[in-house]
Design an enzyme around this catalytic site. Structure first.
Site, PDB file in Angstrom:
ATOM      1  N   LYS A 140       0.868  -1.186   0.000  1.00 11.33           N
ATOM      2  CA  LYS A 140       0.000   0.000   0.000  1.00 11.33           C
ATOM      3  C   LYS A 140       0.905   1.237   0.000  1.00 11.33           C
ATOM      4  O   LYS A 140       1.113   1.897   1.025  1.00 11.33           O
ATOM      5  CB  LYS A 140      -0.944  -0.033   1.214  1.00 11.33           C
ATOM      6  CG  LYS A 140      -2.136   0.892   1.069  1.00 11.33           C
ATOM      7  CD  LYS A 140      -3.193   0.574   2.102  1.00 11.33           C
ATOM      8  CE  LYS A 140      -4.224   1.681   2.231  1.00 11.33           C
ATOM      9  NZ  LYS A 140      -5.002   1.959   1.039  1.00 11.33           N
TER      10      LYS A 140
HETATM   11  N1  PMP Z   1      -7.797  -1.318  -3.304  1.00 11.85           N
HETATM   12  C1  PMP Z   1      -7.186  -0.142  -3.118  1.00 11.85           C
HETATM   13  C2  PMP Z   1      -6.291   0.404  -4.168  1.00 11.85           C
HETATM   14  C3  PMP Z   1      -7.391   0.558  -1.922  1.00 11.85           C
HETATM   15  O1  PMP Z   1      -6.779   1.734  -1.721  1.00 11.85           O
HETATM   16  C4  PMP Z   1      -8.242   0.030  -0.940  1.00 11.85           C
HETATM   17  C5  PMP Z   1      -8.493   0.800   0.333  1.00 11.85           C
HETATM   18  N2  PMP Z   1      -7.463   0.580   1.266  1.00 11.85           N
HETATM   19  C6  PMP Z   1      -8.832  -1.216  -1.173  1.00 11.85           C
HETATM   20  C7  PMP Z   1      -8.594  -1.866  -2.366  1.00 11.85           C
HETATM   21  C8  PMP Z   1      -9.656  -1.873  -0.096  1.00 11.85           C
HETATM   22  O2  PMP Z   1      -8.774  -2.321   0.915  1.00 11.85           O
HETATM   23  P1  PMP Z   1      -9.227  -2.363   2.443  1.00 11.85           P
HETATM   24  O3  PMP Z   1     -10.474  -3.172   2.473  1.00 11.85           O
HETATM   25  O4  PMP Z   1      -8.119  -3.039   3.154  1.00 11.85           O
HETATM   26  O5  PMP Z   1      -9.446  -0.980   2.868  1.00 11.85           O
END
Ligand code: PMP
Length: 328
Positions: free
Chosen positions: A172
């Site tokens: 991330k």
């Molecule tokens: N894909 C991306 C690119 C994101 O930024 C997010 C948000 N964090 C998600 C998917 C969903 O991930 P999560 O459920 O862990 O927030």
């Protein structure tokens, strides 16, 4: 946060800031938290972050951080991919985050953003091997939309998703979000709420910052982890809730664009968007154009769980005020 309107100047004042943030090991008053201007830009190249929500339970006057362990685990994995070590243990960050939320005296839903970056004067494009990052944690009020019946209108983006050998979506990393930004800007300019991104093989990957599911003939289908998605914690949670609580089978497989056009239901999910029904894709109406029945049941169940109201999922909720042992 008030959503930025297209055309709004970036220099206009933002929402009122909370009293404290947490930086490099301590609570710092918001206005005192400064770094040198030369830190701009290059420090972002290898910076990684998390987005976490905490939900307020008005009955018990308690704030619960949702799946904090999983978020910190993913933060540490993102740091590892960047060859960044953490100066703080997961336990220290857990305590620090609780202290931060208590210090800001939240009595409502909150969005939390930890960020880890390399400080110092090294240009970000040069190799930095196994050095500790600096951790910053900010928070802001963010009321949940889980009880809203609003649907999103989506388009298939003309941009492709980044891939593991280019910019690994599994990390991330701040820089990955230039891909999301191209997608969401194109969508907004063309009058849509969210863009859905196809991967390098032309298969559905995810929405610009959320994962995606369709419901076809009573089965929930979501793209594979290897389809260019972030390893989403909401997706992991919903896979379990769909199967165990709603008895809806979940299939993880390649998903094709036209399957979105003919699906009974489509929804997107993620920490920020939570669970949102999709009313149309490329102006093809999905179902009756409203939040679908399985999506609605999932929203309602999720809303109960994240507020600490479901004993079966208590380990997903870290109470903030109950543990007053940690000094602010
Ligand atoms: N894909 C991306 C690119 C994101 O930024 C997010 C948000 N964090 C998600 C998917 C969903 O991930 P999560 O459920 O862990 O927030």
């Amino acid at each position: 946060m008030t959503e930025q309107k297209i055309g709004q100047k970036l220099t206009e004042p933002g929402p009122v800031s909370p009293k404290y943030l947490w930086h490099a090991g301590e609570l710092v008053e918001w206005d005192q938290a400064t770094v040198h201007v030369s830190m701009l830009g290059w420090t972002a190249i290898s910076a990684v972050f998390e987005g976490i929500r905490a939900y307020w339970d008005p009955d018990r006057q308690e704030l619960h951080i949702f799946r904090l362990d999983a978020h910190l685990k993913r933060l540490f994995q993102s740091m590892k991919i960047m060859r960044m070590t953490s100066p703080h243990s997961k336990e220290e960050l857990t305590q620090a985050l609780s202290s931060l939320l208590r210090a800001n005296e939240y009595q409502g839903d909150v969005y939390i953003q930890p960020l880890a970056y390399f400080a110092g004067g090294i240009p970000g494009y040069l190799a930095v091997l196994e050095q500790p990052g600096v951790v910053l944690m900010t928070s802001r009020p963010a009321p949940s939309n889980l009880t809203s019946s609003k649907v999103a209108h989506c388009n298939i983006s003309s941009w492709s998703r980044i891939s593991d050998n280019v910019m690994p979506p599994r990390a991330k990393a701040i820089t990955n979000y230039q891909n999301s930004r191209y997608v969401s800007t194109e969508s907004r300019i063309n009058g849509y709420d969210f863009g859905i991104i196809l991967n390098q093989d032309g298969k559905v990957s995810e929405a610009s910052y959320a994962c995606i599911y369709i419901i076809r003939d009573g089965v929930a289908i979501t793209p594979l982890i290897s389809s260019g998605i972030l390893e989403s914690i909401t997706r992991d949670s919903l896979n379990r809730l769909l199967e165990e609580e709603l008895k809806v089978p979940v299939v993880e497989r390649e998903l094709e664009r036209t399957e979105l056009y003919i699906a009974d239901e489509v929804f997107i999910c993620g920490t920020s968007v939570e669970i949102q029904g999709v009313g149309s894709v490329d102006r093809y109406q999905v179902g009756d154009g409203q939040v679908g029945p399985i999506t609605a049941r999932l929203q309602s169940l999720f809303n109960q769980i994240v507020r600490g109201g479901h004993p079966g999922y208590a380990d997903w909720c870290t109470p903030v005020y109950q543990d007053q042992k940690t000094p602010v």
